[in-house]
Enzyme design. Structure first.
Site, PDB file in Angstrom:
ATOM      1  CG  ASP A   8      -1.849  -1.174   1.276  1.00  0.00           C
ATOM      2  OD1 ASP A   8      -2.240  -1.653   0.193  1.00  0.00           O
ATOM      3  OD2 ASP A   8      -2.172  -1.632   2.389  1.00  0.00           O
ATOM      4  CG  ASP A  10       2.405   3.660  -4.688  1.00  0.00           C
ATOM      5  OD1 ASP A  10       2.604   2.429  -4.753  1.00  0.00           O
ATOM      6  OD2 ASP A  10       1.302   4.186  -4.944  1.00  0.00           O
ATOM      7  CE  LYS A 148      10.876  17.820   8.346  1.00  0.00           C
ATOM      8  NZ  LYS A 148      11.518  16.487   8.431  1.00  0.00           N
ATOM      9  CG  ASP A 173      13.782  13.187  15.029  1.00  0.00           C
ATOM     10  OD1 ASP A 173      14.374  13.784  15.948  1.00  0.00           O
ATOM     11  OD2 ASP A 173      13.710  13.645  13.872  1.00  0.00           O
TER      12      ASP A 173
END
Length: 221
Positions: A8, A10, A148, A173
């Site tokens: 599942d 990619d 991020k 992390d």
């Protein structure tokens, strides 16, 4: 240890510091080496240096500024790039990270590095550890102007590389970053149980965590 549904998945999105590389280098630099050099270069005590620096670090944590060497060089009046080179011998790969990278590339997965590290930090680490050949792209959040932790990072990443979040695995992390990825819809998320080899395991709260990359490639064809 989590078992991954590789059929599942990619696309594999990977953080760098604390995920592929031992976080000891960064923790040592920011918490020990930089305060020491700040004290020496500004003629103050180590204790005073830490009293001045730690609140600054806390105030900017999670923001793009926190990861920006240009910002800290100007803010602290220090040559941060050069100082990071003084401890570069501590840059180290986490155990079996290269085995994991080689296996997922061989299996035909799309492998992309997404890091909050400044481009200068990224370059320094790539000089010490040969990571680049494993990746389709090496993306710094500074390329997009959003850390991020910020939802806009994920929008920019999607516009740039066109990945399917529902068929993607992301390993990082930092828990606020994993939560940001989850809100965007990334389906498969893993934390890292011990990002700094000199410190004990961390509480990864609601996230499953990996401590051994060899176990992650079980079932990978």
């Amino acid at each position: 240890m989590p078992s991954l549904p590789w059929r599942d998945i990619d696309t594999v999105l990977l953080d760098m510091d604390g995920t592929l590389l031992d976080l000891h280098y960064d923790n040592h630099f920011w918490m020990e080496h930089l305060p020491k050099r700040y004290a020496e270069l500004h003629g103050v005590s180590q204790e005073l240096a830490e009293q001045e620096l730690m609140p600054l670090f806390k105030n900017h944590a999670g923001q793009l500024k926190w990861y920006c060497l240009d910002f800290w060089s100007a803010e602290l009046k220090l040559p941060v790039r050069e100082l990071k080179m003084e401890t570069a011998h501590l840059i180290a790969l986490r155990p079996d990270a290269d085995t994991f990278l080689a296996a997922i590339r061989k299996a035909g997965k799309r492998v992309i590095l997404i890091t909050n590290a400044h481009r200068d930090s990224l370059s320094l680490k790539l000089e010490r550890i040969e990571l680049a050949p494993y990746f389709e792209r090496l993306i710094s959040s500074h390329d997009y102007g959003f850390a991020k932790e910020d939802p806009q990072f994920w929008d920019a990443l999607q516009a740039d590389i066109g990945f399917d979040p529902a068929r993607s695995l992301f390993i990082d992390d930092t828990l606020p970053i994993l939560r940001s990825a989850r809100r965007f819809g990334v389906a498969h998320l893993l934390a890292v149980s011990q990002p700094d080899s000199r410190k004990g395991p961390k509480d990864t709260e609601e996230f499953e965590a990996t401590g051994d990359y060899r176990t992650l490639i079980e079932g990978l064809e």
